[in-house]
Design an enzyme around this catalytic site. Sequence first.
Site, short mmCIF file in Angstrom:
data_model
loop_
_atom_site.label_atom_id
_atom_site.label_comp_id
_atom_site.label_asym_id
_atom_site.label_seq_id
_atom_site.Cartn_x
_atom_site.Cartn_y
_atom_site.Cartn_z
N HIS A 95 -90.73 -14.32 -8.01
CA HIS A 95 -91.40 -15.34 -8.06
C HIS A 95 -92.67 -15.36 -8.84
O HIS A 95 -94.01 -14.82 -8.37
CB HIS A 95 -91.04 -16.12 -6.90
CG HIS A 95 -91.94 -16.36 -5.67
ND1 HIS A 95 -92.90 -17.53 -6.21
CD2 HIS A 95 -92.35 -16.05 -5.18
CE1 HIS A 95 -93.82 -17.66 -4.97
NE2 HIS A 95 -92.78 -16.83 -4.14
N ASP A 136 -99.63 -14.94 -3.55
CA ASP A 136 -97.77 -15.13 -3.08
C ASP A 136 -97.82 -16.14 -4.76
O ASP A 136 -98.20 -17.36 -4.80
CB ASP A 136 -98.15 -16.44 -1.95
CG ASP A 136 -96.83 -16.74 -1.77
OD1 ASP A 136 -95.65 -16.18 -2.36
OD2 ASP A 136 -96.48 -17.78 -0.40
N GLU A 153 -89.65 -20.62 -6.75
CA GLU A 153 -89.33 -20.06 -5.71
C GLU A 153 -89.95 -21.70 -4.41
O GLU A 153 -89.31 -21.88 -3.93
CB GLU A 153 -90.31 -19.38 -5.36
CG GLU A 153 -89.38 -18.36 -4.17
CD GLU A 153 -90.13 -18.42 -3.34
OE1 GLU A 153 -89.66 -17.95 -1.89
OE2 GLU A 153 -91.37 -18.89 -3.31
N GLU A 154 -91.20 -21.71 -4.76
CA GLU A 154 -92.42 -22.84 -3.70
C GLU A 154 -91.67 -23.65 -3.22
O GLU A 154 -91.57 -24.05 -1.97
CB GLU A 154 -93.70 -22.64 -3.90
CG GLU A 154 -94.23 -21.24 -4.47
CD GLU A 154 -94.45 -20.58 -3.26
OE1 GLU A 154 -94.49 -21.31 -2.22
OE2 GLU A 154 -94.90 -19.48 -3.06
N ASP A 211 -91.91 -9.97 -2.80
CA ASP A 211 -92.40 -11.28 -2.31
C ASP A 211 -93.76 -10.95 -1.20
O ASP A 211 -93.64 -10.29 -0.62
CB ASP A 211 -91.72 -12.34 -1.01
CG ASP A 211 -92.20 -13.52 -1.99
OD1 ASP A 211 -93.62 -13.95 -2.03
OD2 ASP A 211 -91.51 -14.94 -2.30
N HIS A 230 -100.25 -18.38 1.69
CA HIS A 230 -100.60 -20.08 0.91
C HIS A 230 -102.13 -20.51 1.29
O HIS A 230 -102.13 -21.76 1.13
CB HIS A 230 -99.95 -21.31 1.72
CG HIS A 230 -98.46 -20.71 1.60
ND1 HIS A 230 -97.18 -22.07 1.10
CD2 HIS A 230 -98.06 -20.17 0.34
CE1 HIS A 230 -96.54 -21.49 0.17
NE2 HIS A 230 -96.64 -20.04 -0.28
#
Length: 333
Positions: A66, A168, A199-200, A222, A309
């Site tokens: 992603h 990420d 995706e997130e 990922d 994140h």
Amino acid sequence: MSKVFEYFKQVGGAFGPSGREDDVREVIGAMAGDLCDDIQTDALGNLICRKKGTAEDKKKIMFAAHMDSIGVVATFIDEKGFIRFSQVGGLSWSDLINIQIRFANGTRGVISVEEKTPWREMTQGNLFIDIGVKDKEDAERMVRVGDFAIFEAQPFTQNGVLCGPYLDNRIGCVTLLLAMEQLPETVPSDVYFVFTAQEEVGLRGAGPAAYAIQPDLAIAVDVTDTGDLPEQKYPMACEMGKGPAVKIMDSSVICSPEVVKLLDDTAKALDIPTQHEILKFGGTDTAMLQKTRMGALAGAVSIPTRYIHSPSEMCSEADVENAAKLLAAVASK
Ligand SMILES: [Zn+2]
């Protein structure tokens, strides 16, 4: 400068929160253009790159990473020009205090916090964006409600470790680009490298892309958590720098045992160190690749990453290089 870092600086710095992937798609498209036979973008914004296979009864292999990132979106501007926001993807408020952000138009700001709110009661609702203006009118010249913003921080490398925002999953995108480069002149199967959107916010792009391609074998790339930090809450058998991780399961998917075996065997034959990964909290595109249409054999290769994140995610460059090598070998078979 390592190739991993060189590519990450290009791909990682591009604007592309979920649903606003145009800039990052353009950057990746330009880098992937010479490495494949055709490229297209679908309605959701997935970037689909294909290298044509030569076998008569050719199969279809799909790799997916992603390209969207987490971020924030402006929801309200008060009289003094402070901006309230909502999350795009999963954010933890404690990662956001006094960090810099950037809107698509280049406007910069700082996320800060209502000091009067006790930390125990803190939620994202108690945070605000300060773009340094004197009032609402001033602010509205620079930011509108509905504008998206991303973390702004300088990436660095040191002793083979890469640190910065949006590993990420821009590091997954870099892995796919490195794998594309390593493909031999001809491959038996049609090989698709897909840079997925959204995706997130719930694995939204990967399903339609897998529906269109209908792969026989699908592998997502990922990041995943590690269990190698002091006094962690949960033990996890995955460490930064111990090799790319072959996913067994996460909260969205149980990987096909055939794919786990294929990845394990291929890595072993090439002397690539790998580890097995079980991610207790968090999902990946793998789930959509596995269950779209009539289903596909699906698995994932993960880059062990610390502080996921946050604006300072960290991974090993060697793990990225080895992941790319593994994917290229799978695609060449
Ligand atoms: Zn994520």
